[in-house]
Design a protein around this motif. Sequence first.
Motif, PDB file in Angstrom:
ATOM      1  N   THR A 135       0.802  -1.226   0.000  1.00  0.00           N
ATOM      2  CA  THR A 135       0.000   0.000   0.000  1.00  0.00           C
ATOM      3  C   THR A 135       0.830   1.269   0.000  1.00  0.00           C
ATOM      4  O   THR A 135       0.298   2.360  -0.260  1.00  0.00           O
ATOM      5  CB  THR A 135      -0.915   0.024   1.241  1.00  0.00           C
ATOM      6  OG1 THR A 135      -0.104  -0.019   2.435  1.00  0.00           O
ATOM      7  CG2 THR A 135      -1.868  -1.161   1.243  1.00  0.00           C
ATOM      8  N   GLY A 136       2.113   1.168   0.321  1.00  0.00           N
ATOM      9  CA  GLY A 136       2.955   2.353   0.427  1.00  0.00           C
ATOM     10  C   GLY A 136       2.765   3.118   1.715  1.00  0.00           C
ATOM     11  O   GLY A 136       3.326   4.208   1.904  1.00  0.00           O
ATOM     12  N   ALA A 137       1.969   2.558   2.659  1.00  0.00           N
ATOM     13  CA  ALA A 137       1.744   3.226   3.939  1.00  0.00           C
ATOM     14  C   ALA A 137       2.977   3.106   4.822  1.00  0.00           C
ATOM     15  O   ALA A 137       3.635   2.062   4.845  1.00  0.00           O
ATOM     16  CB  ALA A 137       0.536   2.610   4.655  1.00  0.00           C
TER      17      ALA A 137
ATOM     18  N   VAL B 169       7.856   2.382   0.820  1.00  0.00           N
ATOM     19  CA  VAL B 169       7.890   2.394  -0.649  1.00  0.00           C
ATOM     20  C   VAL B 169       9.237   1.861  -1.144  1.00  0.00           C
ATOM     21  O   VAL B 169      10.304   2.309  -0.710  1.00  0.00           O
ATOM     22  CB  VAL B 169       7.647   3.816  -1.191  1.00  0.00           C
ATOM     23  CG1 VAL B 169       7.757   3.823  -2.713  1.00  0.00           C
ATOM     24  CG2 VAL B 169       6.276   4.309  -0.764  1.00  0.00           C
ATOM     25  N   GLY B 170       9.168   0.877  -2.031  1.00  0.00           N
ATOM     26  CA  GLY B 170      10.371   0.324  -2.623  1.00  0.00           C
ATOM     27  C   GLY B 170      11.143  -0.611  -1.714  1.00  0.00           C
ATOM     28  O   GLY B 170      12.262  -1.016  -2.057  1.00  0.00           O
ATOM     29  N   ARG B 171      10.551  -0.964  -0.579  1.00  0.00           N
ATOM     30  CA  ARG B 171      11.248  -1.832   0.375  1.00  0.00           C
ATOM     31  C   ARG B 171      10.889  -3.291   0.136  1.00  0.00           C
ATOM     32  O   ARG B 171       9.903  -3.628  -0.519  1.00  0.00           O
ATOM     33  CB  ARG B 171      10.877  -1.448   1.809  1.00  0.00           C
ATOM     34  CG  ARG B 171      11.122   0.005   2.181  1.00  0.00           C
ATOM     35  CD  ARG B 171      12.591   0.314   2.306  1.00  0.00           C
ATOM     36  NE  ARG B 171      13.220  -0.378   3.409  1.00  0.00           N
ATOM     37  CZ  ARG B 171      13.243   0.076   4.675  1.00  0.00           C
ATOM     38  NH1 ARG B 171      12.667   1.232   4.980  1.00  0.00           N
ATOM     39  NH2 ARG B 171      13.867  -0.601   5.612  1.00  0.00           N
TER      40      ARG B 171
ATOM     41  N   GLU C 240      13.148  -7.260   4.937  1.00  0.00           N
ATOM     42  CA  GLU C 240      14.136  -6.246   5.334  1.00  0.00           C
ATOM     43  C   GLU C 240      13.471  -5.132   6.137  1.00  0.00           C
ATOM     44  O   GLU C 240      14.018  -4.632   7.123  1.00  0.00           O
ATOM     45  CB  GLU C 240      14.813  -5.706   4.076  1.00  0.00           C
ATOM     46  CG  GLU C 240      15.889  -4.649   4.330  1.00  0.00           C
ATOM     47  CD  GLU C 240      15.348  -3.249   4.173  1.00  0.00           C
ATOM     48  OE1 GLU C 240      15.905  -2.323   4.789  1.00  0.00           O
ATOM     49  OE2 GLU C 240      14.355  -3.082   3.428  1.00  0.00           O
ATOM     50  N   LEU C 241      12.265  -4.737   5.711  1.00  0.00           N
ATOM     51  CA  LEU C 241      11.520  -3.720   6.443  1.00  0.00           C
ATOM     52  C   LEU C 241      11.178  -4.198   7.848  1.00  0.00           C
ATOM     53  O   LEU C 241      11.324  -3.443   8.821  1.00  0.00           O
ATOM     54  CB  LEU C 241      10.247  -3.364   5.672  1.00  0.00           C
ATOM     55  CG  LEU C 241       9.276  -2.385   6.351  1.00  0.00           C
ATOM     56  CD1 LEU C 241       9.955  -1.064   6.666  1.00  0.00           C
ATOM     57  CD2 LEU C 241       8.048  -2.162   5.454  1.00  0.00           C
ATOM     58  N   MET C 242      10.742  -5.444   7.962  1.00  0.00           N
ATOM     59  CA  MET C 242      10.398  -5.959   9.284  1.00  0.00           C
ATOM     60  C   MET C 242      11.634  -6.080  10.173  1.00  0.00           C
ATOM     61  O   MET C 242      11.547  -5.884  11.387  1.00  0.00           O
ATOM     62  CB  MET C 242       9.692  -7.309   9.167  1.00  0.00           C
ATOM     63  CG  MET C 242       9.180  -7.849  10.504  1.00  0.00           C
ATOM     64  SD  MET C 242       8.095  -6.689  11.387  1.00  0.00           S
ATOM     65  CE  MET C 242       6.612  -6.793  10.391  1.00  0.00           C
ATOM     66  N   ARG C 243      12.773  -6.381   9.611  1.00  0.00           N
ATOM     67  CA  ARG C 243      13.996  -6.432  10.417  1.00  0.00           C
ATOM     68  C   ARG C 243      14.300  -5.061  11.016  1.00  0.00           C
ATOM     69  O   ARG C 243      14.739  -4.953  12.166  1.00  0.00           O
ATOM     70  CB  ARG C 243      15.178  -6.925   9.575  1.00  0.00           C
ATOM     71  CG  ARG C 243      15.196  -8.421   9.334  1.00  0.00           C
ATOM     72  CD  ARG C 243      16.540  -8.900   8.829  1.00  0.00           C
ATOM     73  NE  ARG C 243      16.842  -8.377   7.506  1.00  0.00           N
ATOM     74  CZ  ARG C 243      16.534  -8.997   6.364  1.00  0.00           C
ATOM     75  NH1 ARG C 243      15.927 -10.169   6.392  1.00  0.00           N
ATOM     76  NH2 ARG C 243      16.858  -8.471   5.194  1.00  0.00           N
ATOM     77  N   GLU C 244      14.056  -4.002  10.240  1.00  0.00           N
ATOM     78  CA  GLU C 244      14.270  -2.649  10.773  1.00  0.00           C
ATOM     79  C   GLU C 244      13.278  -2.341  11.885  1.00  0.00           C
ATOM     80  O   GLU C 244      13.634  -1.745  12.908  1.00  0.00           O
ATOM     81  CB  GLU C 244      14.143  -1.621   9.649  1.00  0.00           C
ATOM     82  CG  GLU C 244      14.410  -0.188  10.124  1.00  0.00           C
ATOM     83  CD  GLU C 244      14.384   0.827   8.997  1.00  0.00           C
ATOM     84  OE1 GLU C 244      14.339   2.041   9.301  1.00  0.00           O
ATOM     85  OE2 GLU C 244      14.415   0.427   7.812  1.00  0.00           O
ATOM     86  N   VAL C 245      12.015  -2.739  11.685  1.00  0.00           N
ATOM     87  CA  VAL C 245      10.995  -2.542  12.714  1.00  0.00           C
ATOM     88  C   VAL C 245      11.376  -3.281  13.987  1.00  0.00           C
ATOM     89  O   VAL C 245      11.324  -2.738  15.099  1.00  0.00           O
ATOM     90  CB  VAL C 245       9.614  -3.028  12.212  1.00  0.00           C
ATOM     91  CG1 VAL C 245       8.596  -3.034  13.344  1.00  0.00           C
ATOM     92  CG2 VAL C 245       9.129  -2.148  11.069  1.00  0.00           C
ATOM     93  N   GLU C 246      11.766  -4.541  13.849  1.00  0.00           N
ATOM     94  CA  GLU C 246      12.148  -5.349  15.008  1.00  0.00           C
ATOM     95  C   GLU C 246      13.342  -4.738  15.739  1.00  0.00           C
ATOM     96  O   GLU C 246      13.358  -4.669  16.979  1.00  0.00           O
ATOM     97  CB  GLU C 246      12.481  -6.775  14.572  1.00  0.00           C
ATOM     98  CG  GLU C 246      12.939  -7.669  15.717  1.00  0.00           C
ATOM     99  CD  GLU C 246      13.272  -9.081  15.281  1.00  0.00           C
ATOM    100  OE1 GLU C 246      13.614  -9.900  16.149  1.00  0.00           O
ATOM    101  OE2 GLU C 246      13.191  -9.375  14.066  1.00  0.00           O
TER     102      GLU C 246
END
Length: 244
Positions: free
Chosen positions: A178-180, A216-218, A222-228
């Motif tokens: 969604t790009g959110a 966006v573009g992630r 990898e995005l979840m690793r940053e969140v964690e």
Amino acid sequence: MSLIRSVLHMAWLLITVIPWGLTLVVISLWVGRTPLWWFAVNWFRLVIWGTRTILGIQVRVSGLENLPQGATAPAILLSKHQSTLETLLLPTLMPHPLAFVFKRELLRIPFFGWSMARLDMIHIDRESRAAALKHVVAQGKRLLAQGTWIIMFPEGTRMARGQNGTYQTAGSRLAVETGAPVIPIAVSSGKCWPRTGFTKFPGVVDVSIGKPIPSVGREPKELMREVEAWIEAEMRRIDPEAYR
């Protein structure tokens, strides 16, 4: 004393949820989702008042300025999950209606579950992960387009204080689709409201809201690793005793 307070608090929950839940179910026949949500939030606020007054649990919030601004700004909230407290508390802090992603069995809880069923949440069958993920993405897109924010607990269940589970990628996949932006949230509720057991304890619970993480573009993993990484580092900051 903590046991007595916990008994009184449970009584407070039961006394308030029955009339509130029944009223919500009845008025849902005529009222749209958004006003119905804010009606439900008033019960959450009542519960948090009882939590503060009866249990002696104070809440300290930081990072509210990190929440996206604007009536149409989307967001996906990914939060640490240690107890029922954050489920009741986070809706009272957010400027948008929320849609929780939760297991379908919770709908069977009298009054509370019946109310959740009327609030257009995302309930899933955890036995079928592939189907659940498709459902989360499809329903998440629809709700985000309506101005509703999606809230998920990426570890999938409540974790004991000082522990972390496996962060699942459903939330980050929805964000990428969604790009959110993703809003990470750390909550030290386990200090006062343990994952298991009946007794709650007085004290201060910290809620830390992180800065939006672009999606966006992630790549979802990898995005979840940053969140964690952000959540677990922040948990060690707000509750250092749990990680000694």
